[in-house]
Design an enzyme around this catalytic site. Structure first.
Site, PDB file in Angstrom:
ATOM      1  N   VAL A 108       0.864  -1.210  -0.107  1.00  0.00           N
ATOM      2  CA  VAL A 108      -0.134  -0.083  -0.098  1.00  0.00           C
ATOM      3  C   VAL A 108       0.943   1.263   0.028  1.00  0.00           C
ATOM      4  O   VAL A 108       0.633   2.360  -0.583  1.00  0.00           O
ATOM      5  CB  VAL A 108      -0.936  -0.073   1.262  1.00  0.00           C
ATOM      6  CG1 VAL A 108      -1.848   1.170   1.417  1.00  0.00           C
ATOM      7  CG2 VAL A 108      -1.859  -1.163   1.108  1.00  0.00           C
ATOM      8  N   ARG A 109       1.855   1.231   0.679  1.00  0.00           N
ATOM      9  CA  ARG A 109       2.816   2.424   0.932  1.00  0.00           C
ATOM     10  C   ARG A 109       3.419   2.648  -0.520  1.00  0.00           C
ATOM     11  O   ARG A 109       3.573   3.778  -0.779  1.00  0.00           O
ATOM     12  CB  ARG A 109       3.761   2.309   2.044  1.00  0.00           C
ATOM     13  CG  ARG A 109       3.184   2.056   3.250  1.00  0.00           C
ATOM     14  CD  ARG A 109       4.311   2.013   4.684  1.00  0.00           C
ATOM     15  NE  ARG A 109       3.489   1.869   5.915  1.00  0.00           N
ATOM     16  CZ  ARG A 109       3.422   0.813   6.595  1.00  0.00           C
ATOM     17  NH1 ARG A 109       4.007  -0.224   6.052  1.00  0.00           N
ATOM     18  NH2 ARG A 109       2.603   0.677   7.457  1.00  0.00           N
ATOM     19  N   HIS A 221      14.672  -8.154  -0.342  1.00  0.00           N
ATOM     20  CA  HIS A 221      13.516  -8.907  -0.307  1.00  0.00           C
ATOM     21  C   HIS A 221      13.189  -9.791  -1.603  1.00  0.00           C
ATOM     22  O   HIS A 221      12.291 -10.496  -1.874  1.00  0.00           O
ATOM     23  CB  HIS A 221      12.417  -7.885  -0.227  1.00  0.00           C
ATOM     24  CG  HIS A 221      12.002  -7.590   1.348  1.00  0.00           C
ATOM     25  ND1 HIS A 221      10.790  -7.027   1.714  1.00  0.00           N
ATOM     26  CD2 HIS A 221      12.911  -7.188   2.396  1.00  0.00           C
ATOM     27  CE1 HIS A 221      10.986  -6.596   3.062  1.00  0.00           C
ATOM     28  NE2 HIS A 221      12.264  -6.759   3.196  1.00  0.00           N
ATOM     29  N   GLY A 222      14.436  -9.756  -2.539  1.00  0.00           N
ATOM     30  CA  GLY A 222      14.267 -10.785  -3.542  1.00  0.00           C
ATOM     31  C   GLY A 222      13.922 -10.000  -4.742  1.00  0.00           C
ATOM     32  O   GLY A 222      13.577 -10.727  -5.889  1.00  0.00           O
ATOM     33  N   LYS A 223      13.458  -8.739  -4.747  1.00  0.00           N
ATOM     34  CA  LYS A 223      12.793  -8.545  -5.757  1.00  0.00           C
ATOM     35  C   LYS A 223      13.790  -7.267  -6.892  1.00  0.00           C
ATOM     36  O   LYS A 223      13.146  -6.477  -7.476  1.00  0.00           O
ATOM     37  CB  LYS A 223      11.736  -7.380  -5.370  1.00  0.00           C
ATOM     38  CG  LYS A 223      10.666  -8.528  -4.859  1.00  0.00           C
ATOM     39  CD  LYS A 223       9.415  -7.502  -4.251  1.00  0.00           C
ATOM     40  CE  LYS A 223       8.335  -8.251  -3.685  1.00  0.00           C
ATOM     41  NZ  LYS A 223       7.201  -7.786  -3.117  1.00  0.00           N
ATOM     42  N   HIS A 225      15.906  -4.895  -5.788  1.00  0.00           N
ATOM     43  CA  HIS A 225      16.557  -3.716  -5.222  1.00  0.00           C
ATOM     44  C   HIS A 225      16.931  -4.016  -3.778  1.00  0.00           C
ATOM     45  O   HIS A 225      16.663  -4.833  -3.171  1.00  0.00           O
ATOM     46  CB  HIS A 225      15.357  -2.859  -5.165  1.00  0.00           C
ATOM     47  CG  HIS A 225      14.221  -2.934  -4.399  1.00  0.00           C
ATOM     48  ND1 HIS A 225      12.808  -3.355  -5.118  1.00  0.00           N
ATOM     49  CD2 HIS A 225      13.998  -2.972  -3.106  1.00  0.00           C
ATOM     50  CE1 HIS A 225      12.007  -3.613  -4.089  1.00  0.00           C
ATOM     51  NE2 HIS A 225      12.575  -3.429  -2.992  1.00  0.00           N
ATOM     52  N   ARG A 227      17.524  -2.880   0.507  1.00  0.00           N
ATOM     53  CA  ARG A 227      16.877  -2.266   1.355  1.00  0.00           C
ATOM     54  C   ARG A 227      17.975  -1.901   2.451  1.00  0.00           C
ATOM     55  O   ARG A 227      18.738  -2.957   2.748  1.00  0.00           O
ATOM     56  CB  ARG A 227      15.808  -2.971   2.073  1.00  0.00           C
ATOM     57  CG  ARG A 227      14.806  -2.955   1.204  1.00  0.00           C
ATOM     58  CD  ARG A 227      13.519  -4.034   1.715  1.00  0.00           C
ATOM     59  NE  ARG A 227      12.169  -3.740   0.780  1.00  0.00           N
ATOM     60  CZ  ARG A 227      11.294  -3.102   1.075  1.00  0.00           C
ATOM     61  NH1 ARG A 227      11.116  -2.316   2.175  1.00  0.00           N
ATOM     62  NH2 ARG A 227      10.067  -3.317   0.191  1.00  0.00           N
TER      63      ARG A 227
END
Length: 317
Positions: A108-109, A221-223, A225, A227
């Site tokens: 959502v964010r 998170h594996g996507k 990019h 963090r």
């Protein structure tokens, strides 16, 4: 996080679906309704205000009994719902795909940040509808492309070189689902382009992280990019990543979990995600987060001389 079915419903037109955003009065009506158990997973007809989300998603909305959900009565909810519909209506969704699309859990964010980028007349997403829709399709998992700098959720840029852009996330200022912990601080690092990266660019980023963000862990998170998070929040991230990975595997959606560059990722996190991909249990994987790892040979000799000691940051203190 929330399912796409919390924002819109499908309407069959010819051989494909058109997606229509919910209005907040229909949602409010659904939240007060008594619905039989067998109908919990069906879209709710409010009679007066139109179609509302399936009652099984009640906990996704902020109410007097549940403060952890979305503030669905805000203008931002309407903006996010409309943006999702614009993106879904730009592609063809058939009857065999629609249930899978609507059950997809999205950030959502992330979507609120894309609305903010869209409304910023200095931003490229303000000027390019095509790039905006592409960004939304990536955000909702409808595109296989990774989130690059141009299509990123955005925030405040705090570092950039030829290959990477580092964003400070602005979730504290959000309307739809703000983070209430005023001590929250987190960053995201996106690739400027999805292509091989030179050692020089990686060295510049590692130097920046080591000196300016030495109180943070670099994870993924594996996507596609990176963090940059406080060490105190790593265990929470691990729980979320593991649950998402296992749920996707259970539902038959094979995820290509991208471990990213081992020279950038925190050593313990790399061990955790590698163990997860091997099929180990959460307890086995999480133990690796708290083990003392043998320091690997520094891939960048002389890195510590790239910055003077008086440049060491106090970010995160």
């Amino acid at each position: 996080m929330a399912e796409l079915a919390c924002f819109c419903y499908p309407h069959l037109e010819n051989d494909s679906y058109k997606f229509i955003p919910f209005n907040n009065l229909a949602i409010k009506c659904m939240l007060t309704a008594k619905v039989e158990k067998k109908d919990q997973d069906k879209f709710y007809n409010s009679i007066v205000y139109g179609i509302a989300p399936p009652p099984q998603f009640k906990k996704r909305y902020n109410t007097s009994d549940n403060s952890r959900g979305m503030n669905y009565e805000t203008i931002m909810f309407n903006k996010v719902a409309v943006l999702i519909c614009e993106a879904l209506n730009s592609i063809k969704i058939t009857q065999s795909d629609v249930a899978n699309v609507l059950s997809r859990v999205v950030s959502v964010r992330h979507l609120e940040n894309l609305v903010l980028r869209k409304e910023n007349h200095q931003d490229v997403l303000f000027h390019s509808k095509e790039l905006l829709l592409k960004s939304v399709l990536i955000a909702i998992g409808q595109s296989k492309e990774i989130e690059t700098t141009a299509t990123a959720e955005g925030g405040e840029i705090v570092f950039q070189n030829a290959a990477f852009t580092m964003w400070k996330l602005t979730y504290l200022d959000h309307k739809l689902m703000p983070i209430l912990d005023q001590n929250f601080i987190e960053y995201k690092i996106t690739l400027n382009e999805d292509k091989p990266i030179s050692d020089v660019c990686i060295k510049e980023l590692v130097a920046e992280l080591r000196w300016q963000y030495n109180r943070f862990a670099v994870i993924t998170h594996g996507k596609g990019h990176y963090r940059v998070v406080k060490y105190s929040s790593v265990a929470n991230h691990a729980d979320r990543v593991f649950a998402t990975y296992k749920n996707s595997a259970k539902s038959g959606n094979v995820i290509d979990f991208n471990l990213l560059d081992q020279r950038i990722i925190w050593q313990n996190w790399y061990a955790f995600t590698s163990s997860m991909k091997q099929g180990n249990t959460l307890d086995v994987c999480k133990k690796l987060l708290f083990q003392k790892m043998k320091q690997e040979k520094n891939p960048f000799k002389g890195l510590s001389t790239d910055r003077k000691m008086d440049e060491v940051s106090h970010v995160g203190i």
